[in-house]
Design an enzyme around this catalytic site. Structure first.
Site, mmCIF file in Angstrom:
data_model
loop_
_atom_site.group_PDB
_atom_site.id
_atom_site.type_symbol
_atom_site.label_atom_id
_atom_site.label_comp_id
_atom_site.label_asym_id
_atom_site.label_seq_id
_atom_site.Cartn_x
_atom_site.Cartn_y
_atom_site.Cartn_z
ATOM 1 N N CYS A 1 0.834 -1.204 0.000
ATOM 2 C CA CYS A 1 0.000 0.000 0.000
ATOM 3 C C CYS A 1 0.871 1.257 0.000
ATOM 4 O O CYS A 1 1.526 1.546 -0.997
ATOM 5 C CB CYS A 1 -0.978 -0.036 1.167
ATOM 6 S SG CYS A 1 -2.376 1.102 0.955
ATOM 7 N N HIS B 1 -3.434 -5.512 1.362
ATOM 8 C CA HIS B 1 -3.218 -5.780 2.781
ATOM 9 C C HIS B 1 -3.610 -7.232 3.063
ATOM 10 O O HIS B 1 -4.511 -7.781 2.432
ATOM 11 C CB HIS B 1 -4.077 -4.852 3.641
ATOM 12 C CG HIS B 1 -3.656 -3.427 3.602
ATOM 13 N ND1 HIS B 1 -2.492 -2.982 4.185
ATOM 14 C CD2 HIS B 1 -4.245 -2.330 3.054
ATOM 15 C CE1 HIS B 1 -2.380 -1.678 4.002
ATOM 16 N NE2 HIS B 1 -3.425 -1.262 3.316
#
Length: 496
Positions: free
Chosen positions: A329, A435
């Site tokens: 991310c 994630h």
């Protein structure tokens, strides 16, 4: 009508989240339909539900302990700090606005309606609601604005159990002081107290407990021993940032000031031959075999941190010596050439150079992408040799879009047809928006075995089954807490 009890603390990190999870598991095993609830959570460690809504990770743990799929009703307000005095406000799983603390409290009346709607929806579907407060319950400067501690208890007419942490010292004073600072009507809600994180001979504690019970006229409901558990921590108060010790594979995680979703690395910490080290300054990477750059709530500011601390110089040095690097991310964005934020979504700075280890560019967007997603690798990198048809799943939480601008290749084809992630032309660098990627057992074991082989360590045929391990940990937690609390009195408080 639903039964409910609220767990409030004498301060932050006294164990409210974990004890709420324990009681969720205990009553779930007794056959009740039990659900967790926290009206307002402040955390950078968040999760995306199946319907694409964002919520605090602590309530996800509690939902799993209760045998439930997490829903945003369990945590209708999530505050994600962006500065020392402001936060991104998530309402019902979606971005509402960025607010400074003073402005946030001006919206109290509206926030109450959000909270009550979520609570009523949740309570209509469950027998028992286990409610968690936030921070300390006796913040007398905030009582008239409170919507998460005694203010919430008043809104839903909930009985309260007060939790104190003996590990940090002064537990009798903290329980007594919290109780005495409360308004008389609030004190009446407290039906008992629990002393948490105890080490030693409980007989030595008993005289003090009896004296405290007489002083405040409420009973002690239990003394919970200090527990070593492999359960996700709520936020950066976690002791995991201290790292662990051992031999084997040395993984360095950059400890960004705005680090988010550090629970991405929990599965790695559970591997017996993996040693985690959190990197916060230059000169800490000499023994590192793999560098991980985590998510961030303020990617540009965290990029500046990496430059200012000289950590970039260590990353380049390790890269040139053959060390692999993975970014997730915000960490993925940091690995690229440039991060642009013309709309000041996360920062007052409009652009910054990234590390330039991936040929990508990130442009911050006003809309946040939140989704659970699956896919499969279409290209491999040095650590991932057996990538063909390897499935992978996780969840996305990001405000930016990243594009490949030269040479490098995409990593994953998602089920919606889109591409995720980038692999460098040399194969040593991998970035992704997914994630939870290390919760994929096959993926995790594949890259760890490559590193084991490289270091002459014993290979592992089958990695930890992470989901099964979590279930065992929830049972272990419930067993320990059951042994050390007065469950009969708690059931009386719940009117069960």
């Amino acid at each position: 009508m639903e039964k409910k009890v609220m767990f409030l603390g004498t301060g932050s990190s006294v164990g409210k989240s974990i004890l709420t999870a324990a009681l969720c598991r205990i009553f779930y095993r007794k056959g009740y339909k039990v659900a967790p609830f926290k009206s307002q959570n402040m955390a950078l460690n968040s999760f995306v539900t199946k319907d694409g809504k964002e919520m605090g990770r602590a309530q996800v743990v509690q939902a799993e302990a209760a045998g439930l799929e997490p829903t945003v009703e369990m945590n209708p307000i999530l505050l994600k700090p962006t500065t020392d005095i402001g936060s991104q406000v998530i309402l019902n799983g979606k971005v509402y606005k960025n607010l400074k603390a003073a402005d946030y409290y001006l919206e109290k009346d509206y926030l109450k309606t959000v909270i009550m709607k979520s609570y009523n929806n949740l309570s209509s579907k469950h027998d028992v609601i286990m409610i968690e407060g936030a921070g300390g319950c006796a913040e007398i400067n905030l009582r008239d604005k409170d919507i998460v501690n005694m203010g919430l208890a008043e809104m839903i007419d909930a009985p309260v159990i007060l939790i104190g942490d003996i590990d940090r010292g002064g537990v009798f004073a903290s329980i007594y002081g919290s109780f005495m600072l409360l308004e008389p009507e609030d004190r009446k809600r407290i039906k008992g107290f629990i002393i948490n994180k105890f080490r030693g001979d409980v007989d030595l504690l008993t005289p003090g407990i009896k004296m405290l019970e007489e002083m405040i006229d409420i009973p002690c409901l239990g003394v919970i021993p200090h527990m070593e558990l492999n359960i996700d921590d709520e936020d950066s108060v976690t002791h995991r940032f201290e790292g662990n010790k051992g031999s084997g594979i040395n993984i360095g995680i950059i400890k960004l000031p705005h680090i988010s979703n550090f629970s991405d690395f929990t599965p790695l910490e559970l591997e017996k031959d993996v040693n985690i080290k959190y990197i916060s300054s230059k000169g800490q990477m000499d023994d590192i075999d793999l560098i991980l750059i985590p998510g961030s709530k303020n990617t540009i500011d965290d990029m500046r941190f990496i430059f200012d601390r000289g950590i970039d110089q260590d990353i380049y040095r390790k890269y040139k010596s053959g060390t692999n690097i993975i970014g997730i991310c915000g960490g993925y964005q940091i690995l690229g050439r440039e991060i642009i934020d013309d709309n000041n979504v996360e920062s007052s700075i409009n652009r910054i150079n990234g590390l330039g280890l991936l040929n990508t560019k990130t442009i911050m967007a006003k809309e946040k992408s939140t989704t659970q997603i699956s896919g499969e690798f279409i290209n491999g990198f040095e650590l991932l040799k057996d990538f063909e048809d390897m499935p992978v799943s996780g969840y996305e939480i990001h405000m930016g879009e990243t594009e490949i601008i030269a040479n490098d290749v995409p990593a994953i084809r998602l089920e919606n047809g889109k591409l995720d992630g980038t692999i460098s032309k040399c194969g040593k660098i991998f970035g992704t928006y997914l994630h939870g990627i290390f919760e994929n057992d096959k993926f995790r074991n594949n890259i760890l075995n490559y590193m084991r082989e490289k270091k002459g360590l014993e290979m592992v045929a089958e990695s930890i089954d992470y989901k099964s391990l979590k279930e065992r940990e929830y049972d272990k937690l419930a067993d320990t807490v059951s042994e050390h609390i007065d469950l009969t009195k708690i059931m009386e408080i719940l009117e069960l």
